[in-house]
Motif scaffolding. Structure first.
Motif, mmCIF file in Angstrom:
data_model
loop_
_atom_site.group_PDB
_atom_site.id
_atom_site.type_symbol
_atom_site.label_atom_id
_atom_site.label_comp_id
_atom_site.label_asym_id
_atom_site.label_seq_id
_atom_site.Cartn_x
_atom_site.Cartn_y
_atom_site.Cartn_z
ATOM 1 N N GLU A 173 -2.790 7.352 6.493
ATOM 2 C CA GLU A 173 -4.020 6.715 6.966
ATOM 3 C C GLU A 173 -5.231 7.081 6.121
ATOM 4 O O GLU A 173 -6.247 6.365 6.127
ATOM 5 C CB GLU A 173 -4.259 7.117 8.422
ATOM 6 C CG GLU A 173 -5.228 6.238 9.171
ATOM 7 C CD GLU A 173 -5.312 6.605 10.628
ATOM 8 O OE1 GLU A 173 -5.773 5.769 11.428
ATOM 9 O OE2 GLU A 173 -4.907 7.729 10.981
ATOM 10 N N SER A 174 -5.139 8.200 5.357
ATOM 11 C CA SER A 174 -6.302 8.661 4.601
ATOM 12 C C SER A 174 -6.734 7.679 3.516
ATOM 13 O O SER A 174 -7.901 7.632 3.142
ATOM 14 C CB SER A 174 -5.999 10.028 3.979
ATOM 15 O OG SER A 174 -4.902 9.922 3.090
ATOM 16 N N GLY A 175 -5.815 6.879 2.974
ATOM 17 C CA GLY A 175 -6.177 5.965 1.894
ATOM 18 C C GLY A 175 -6.184 4.504 2.273
ATOM 19 O O GLY A 175 -6.145 3.635 1.398
ATOM 20 N N MET A 176 -6.231 4.203 3.572
ATOM 21 C CA MET A 176 -6.151 2.814 4.004
ATOM 22 C C MET A 176 -7.431 2.031 3.730
ATOM 23 O O MET A 176 -7.401 0.797 3.702
ATOM 24 C CB MET A 176 -5.828 2.756 5.500
ATOM 25 C CG MET A 176 -4.426 3.227 5.845
ATOM 26 S SD MET A 176 -3.119 2.233 5.107
ATOM 27 C CE MET A 176 -3.377 0.674 5.941
ATOM 28 N N ASN A 177 -8.539 2.701 3.541
ATOM 29 C CA ASN A 177 -9.819 2.005 3.336
ATOM 30 C C ASN A 177 -10.128 1.726 1.873
ATOM 31 O O ASN A 177 -11.219 1.238 1.557
ATOM 32 C CB ASN A 177 -10.955 2.827 3.942
ATOM 33 C CG ASN A 177 -10.825 2.973 5.450
ATOM 34 O OD1 ASN A 177 -10.334 2.062 6.131
ATOM 35 N ND2 ASN A 177 -11.252 4.115 5.984
ATOM 36 N N ALA A 178 -9.198 2.029 0.986
ATOM 37 C CA ALA A 178 -9.443 1.810 -0.440
ATOM 38 C C ALA A 178 -9.337 0.325 -0.769
ATOM 39 O O ALA A 178 -8.883 -0.499 0.027
ATOM 40 C CB ALA A 178 -8.462 2.623 -1.279
ATOM 41 N N GLN A 179 -9.741 -0.009 -1.985
ATOM 42 C CA GLN A 179 -9.704 -1.399 -2.433
ATOM 43 C C GLN A 179 -8.314 -1.754 -2.963
ATOM 44 O O GLN A 179 -7.665 -0.961 -3.631
ATOM 45 C CB GLN A 179 -10.741 -1.611 -3.543
ATOM 46 C CG GLN A 179 -10.832 -3.057 -4.040
ATOM 47 C CD GLN A 179 -11.844 -3.205 -5.150
ATOM 48 O OE1 GLN A 179 -12.484 -2.223 -5.533
ATOM 49 N NE2 GLN A 179 -11.996 -4.403 -5.665
ATOM 50 N N HIS A 212 -0.675 -0.583 3.011
ATOM 51 C CA HIS A 212 -1.504 0.322 2.215
ATOM 52 C C HIS A 212 -2.084 -0.432 1.020
ATOM 53 O O HIS A 212 -1.424 -1.306 0.437
ATOM 54 C CB HIS A 212 -0.672 1.505 1.733
ATOM 55 C CG HIS A 212 -1.480 2.670 1.301
ATOM 56 N ND1 HIS A 212 -1.996 2.795 0.030
ATOM 57 C CD2 HIS A 212 -1.897 3.775 1.982
ATOM 58 C CE1 HIS A 212 -2.667 3.925 -0.069
ATOM 59 N NE2 HIS A 212 -2.619 4.550 1.099
ATOM 60 N N PRO A 213 -3.327 -0.128 0.625
ATOM 61 C CA PRO A 213 -3.926 -0.830 -0.528
ATOM 62 C C PRO A 213 -3.178 -0.604 -1.835
ATOM 63 O O PRO A 213 -3.190 -1.475 -2.710
ATOM 64 C CB PRO A 213 -5.347 -0.256 -0.589
ATOM 65 C CG PRO A 213 -5.611 0.268 0.772
ATOM 66 C CD PRO A 213 -4.306 0.735 1.301
ATOM 67 N N LYS A 216 0.327 -9.739 10.396
ATOM 68 C CA LYS A 216 -0.403 -8.963 9.396
ATOM 69 C C LYS A 216 0.282 -9.040 8.026
ATOM 70 O O LYS A 216 -0.390 -9.069 6.991
ATOM 71 C CB LYS A 216 -0.517 -7.510 9.855
ATOM 72 C CG LYS A 216 -1.464 -7.307 11.032
ATOM 73 C CD LYS A 216 -1.500 -5.867 11.480
ATOM 74 C CE LYS A 216 -2.136 -4.972 10.454
ATOM 75 N NZ LYS A 216 -2.255 -3.568 10.927
ATOM 76 N N ASN A 223 -1.579 -10.525 4.753
ATOM 77 C CA ASN A 223 -1.635 -9.742 3.519
ATOM 78 C C ASN A 223 -1.066 -10.534 2.342
ATOM 79 O O ASN A 223 -1.608 -10.512 1.230
ATOM 80 C CB ASN A 223 -0.860 -8.442 3.719
ATOM 81 C CG ASN A 223 -1.010 -7.490 2.559
ATOM 82 O OD1 ASN A 223 -1.974 -7.580 1.790
ATOM 83 N ND2 ASN A 223 -0.072 -6.589 2.400
#
Length: 819
Positions: free
Chosen positions: A198-204, A252-253, A349, A353
């Protein structure tokens, strides 16, 4: 002269292994020496923390030699304190916390590395990790504390140390769940892995098109997915929370993380270099060692010692392969797709995506998403209608990997998919794949794809289009004929009304009479029995006859049926004085047991009317009105007839019910079938279908046999049988040219059982082993045969120019030999 205590302390200060041995023998006697070393350790620990902070905040250079010596002494002290920590638990209670700060930095941030360079590197970090694992082996710390430190280290350490940490984590979790599930440990580790993803889910979202655009490897999320895959593969974790971790990573991005999650659900082995299993790498290294030893023995001298070494290496390699195969055989209890939480949202989802990032994803990655989405839709019967309009643009015969796209299309269809959405897809398949302008393989693939879609939803086909597709059964290509006939046979079974009368066949035409094809959304009636149960009943009856004979069969049935019913008539109340059965007298009245109260009322009315009729007959003899009596008699007769008619109706209904009841097997009424019974029933059905197909049961018996064999493969645990493959879309084809690997496999198979580069003739196939060359055979040839041989005749008939060329070549050869 004995040495003083001070001199002994000086010696022990410089010899930590000796002091460690003495402390383990007598902890109380050497406590002072231990505290001296422990204080030295604490001073070096503070020095290490200060130096790491100063080096991160400034560019001050220090003497590398002094730093190396300090680190070596610090490593020795860490190993020493860890080895004797169980002897002084109170003094070393802060040791795990100190190791944690050395590896992850300041603990104010929840134990995570704050990224300011305050962690140890190189050999010192390896030493701290090894001693931390040793503390876990001594049960000074538990598994939760160890894994909370090691899991965040995975993306930070180099590959050599990463392999050791990964092996330690997997081994610890597997050992903790070996006898019983350690739910507390599993919850904590799963929460850590979930946080890593979950730590990197907000990346581009970067995408994977082109080279060098996505250099990041996913960081913590990638290693979290890899750990989950390994634990699922070894059968340690198989619950829904495990699946939810990978389901989150599927969005994941980073495309590498996303690809690893997709491969987990698809069950494929296409993994990156970082995902190579350590056990497989170890097995490959062992095989290389065996091959090197064999090569050395062939080239150099061989002896008994080398033979023993080679045999030992082979035994160790075989043990590793067997152990690895046993680990792979531990299959999970449930497939991952069936454990998805809210599959409809997951499928939507996935499609969002895919549609949103269509231009930045490569074709391979998009096909992976299509495959997973189609399987989720097929397993859970989802309706993601936008997927069919999206996939239409990829349905062209020149599209790369079009067979995988056709497989994804067919797998996504089920009986609840609206036919209106699929009709344009069927038209596009027919227009692009099935026409004279393409090759035979393309036509066969298009027909097979249409057949698989219609097998799941027959109402998407149009009658005119079906008639055109069926005409291809007259083609000259075997694959096209097979595909077209398969489509024809499918509609003979599911909806023969769409076929022309001459194309239905005898069985379909007979089945169409009186049968109504189910419309879209309608399901079949509930099953009223178990198919083939009479086979199981006959099997049990034959076993009873073989074992006990016909006489004892009834007694065995009573014993089996009476299990668990012993002493059922004994009163549970111990204070009761009643023993056995009690006879109840019925008195002078006769007991009339009838089937129902209505029948008793009818009997009573009939008796009253009979009495009334008798009294009327008496009055008739006394001169009463005869006409009235006759009318009464007619009424009685009519009532009796009505009663008889009612009885006949009731008896007819009872007869029908009894006939339906006879259809049900007595085995289903008297016994609860176990999974072993159902497995035996499947075997008996398969055996009966084989006998029927061999005895000339026709195409229907062969189709039933094929269906039973397919279901058996699925029950035996082959999950791939649930889904389509590329071979089912391509259909039967001509035998392709063998690859180099296939040719070499045939060559190696032919060399088995004979010596290398040696002929068996004249060596092992004679009483006396012997052999001769062609030159020796030519010497013994008769003269007249030698004169007329092809070699001599060619020399005689040679032209002058050929003789000159041959002579010049012989002269040149002689000159080269002299020099």
């Amino acid at each position: 002269m004995p040495k003083s205590r001070a001199s002994r302390g000086i010696l022990l200060t410089s010899n930590l292994p000796q002091l460690q041995n003495l402390i383990k023998r007598d902890p109380e006697g050497y406590k002072e020496e231990f505290l001296t070393q422990y204080n030295h350790y604490l001073s070096l620990l503070k020095l290490q923390q200060v130096s790491s902070i100063s080096s991160s905040n400034s560019n001050v250079t220090t003497n590398s030699s002094n730093v190396d010596k300090s680190n070596e002494l610090f490593q020795d002290l860490i190993t020493f304190i860890s080895q004797v920590s169980q002897c002084y638990p109170i003094e070393t209670k802060e040791l795990p916390i100190q190791f944690k700060e050395l590896l992850l930095g300041n603990s104010e941030n929840g134990g995570q590395n704050i990224g300011n360079g305050q962690t140890v590197k190189g050999d010192l970090r390896r030493t701290v990790v090894k001693n931390l694992v040793m503390l876990r082996n001594k049960e000074i710390i538990d598994s939760i504390e160890l894994l909370q430190i090691l899991l965040p280290l995975l993306p930070q350490v180099p590959s050599a140390l990463r392999g050791m940490i990964r092996h330690t984590i997997l081994t610890d979790i597997k050992t903790s769940n070996q006898k019983t599930k350690n739910h507390r440990l599993n919850r904590v580790v799963q929460s850590l892995l979930f946080g890593m993803v979950e730590s990197g889910m907000n990346a581009q979202v970067i995408g994977d098109k082109g080279k060098g655009k996505n250099k990041e490897k996913g960081g913590e999320a990638m290693w979290a997915v890899m750990m989950v895959k390994e634990l699922w593969k070894k059968g340690v974790w198989n619950d829904a929370k495990t699946v939810s971790i990978v389901a989150l990573a599927a969005f994941h991005p980073n495309t590498k993380v996303q690809s690893a999650a997709l491969h987990f659900f698809l069950g494929s082995d296409n993994e990156d270099e970082n995902e190579t299993d350590s056990d497989e790498e170890e097995i490959r290294n062992a095989r290389r060692g065996v091959k090197k030893m064999e090569h050395r023995m062939e080239v150099g001298k061989s002896g008994r010692k080398k033979d023993r070494m080679l045999a030992q290496m082979k035994r160790e390699t075989n043990k590793k392969r067997a152990k690895h195969a046993a680990g792979l055989g531990a299959t999970p209890n449930f497939p991952a797709l069936e454990l998805l939480h809210d599959p409809q949202t997951f499928g939507e989802k996935l499609y969002d995506n895919l549609h949103k990032h269509d231009k930045i994803y490569s074709l391979d990655h998009k096909i992976l998403i299509m495959q997973l989405l189609s399987r989720v839709m097929g397993v859970h019967k989802l309706c993601v209608l936008g997927f069919y309009s999206y996939i239409i643009k990829y349905l062209t015969y020149h599209q790369l990997q079009v067979t995988l796209i056709l497989v994804s299309l067919a797998q996504s269809v089920h009986e609840l998919t609206p036919p209106d959405v699929l009709t344009p897809v069927i038209r596009k398949l027919a227009q692009e794949f099935v026409h004279p302008g393409v090759g035979a393989e393309v036509i066969a693939a298009g027909l097979n794809a249409i057949r698989e879609v219609c097998r799941r939803q027959p109402w998407c086909m149009e009658e005119d289009l079906l008639s055109d597709l069926i005409d291809y059964r007259k083609s000259k290509d075997k694959g096209v004929v097979t595909a077209s006939r398969g489509l024809l046979q499918l509609f003979r079974e599911v909806n023969p009304g769409m076929l022309k009368r001459r194309e239905r066949g005898k069985a379909a035409s007979m089945g169409l009479i009186g049968n109504q094809v189910l419309a879209y959304g309608h399901s079949k009636d509930a099953a009223d029995g178990i198919e083939g149960l009479e086979l199981l009943e006959e099997h049990f009856a034959s076993l009873r006859k073989e074992e006990d004979g016909d006489v004892n069969m009834g007694e065995e049935n009573e014993d089996e049926d009476g299990k668990g019913w012993e002493n059922w008539d004994v009163d549970s109340d111990t204070g009761s004085e009643s023993e056995g059965w009690e006879d109840v007298s019925s008195g002078d009245e006769d007991l009339d047991i009838s089937d129902s109260d209505d029948e008793q009322d009818r009997k009573r009315d009939r008796e009253e009317k009979r009495k009334l009729r008798k009294s009327k007959q008496k009055n008739k003899r006394l001169g009463k009105d005869d006409e009235e009596d006759s009318n009464d008699e007619e009424e009685d007769e009519n009532e009796d007839e009505e009663m008889d008619d009612g009885k006949s109706v009731v008896s007819v209904a009872t007869t029908a019910i009894s006939q339906d009841t006879k259809k049900l097997s007595l085995l289903a009424q008297q016994k609860i079938l176990t999974p072993a019974d159902f497995a035996l029933l499947n075997e008996l059905r398969l055996k009966a279908a084989k006998e029927l197909a061999e005895s000339g049961g026709g195409s229907g018996a062969k189709r039933k046999l094929a269906a039973l064999e397919a279901s058996k493969r699925h029950i035996d645990g082959d999950e791939s049988e649930r889904f389509l493959t590329e071979n089912e879309i391509l259909g039967p084809r001509k035998k392709l040219k063998s690859t180099w690997e296939e040719k070499m496999e045939l060559v190696q198979k032919g060399r088995e059982g004979r010596e290398k580069f040696g002929s068996l003739k004249g060596k092992k196939q004679k009483g006396t082993p012997s052999s001769s060359t062609n030159r020796e055979k030519a010497r013994n040839k008769p003269l007249m045969m030698a004169v007329h041989s092809n070699k001599v005749m060619q020399k005689k008939k040679a032209s002058l120019r050929d003789k000159q060329i041959r002579l010049r070549a012989a002269i040149d050869k002689q000159k080269k030999l002299k020099h």
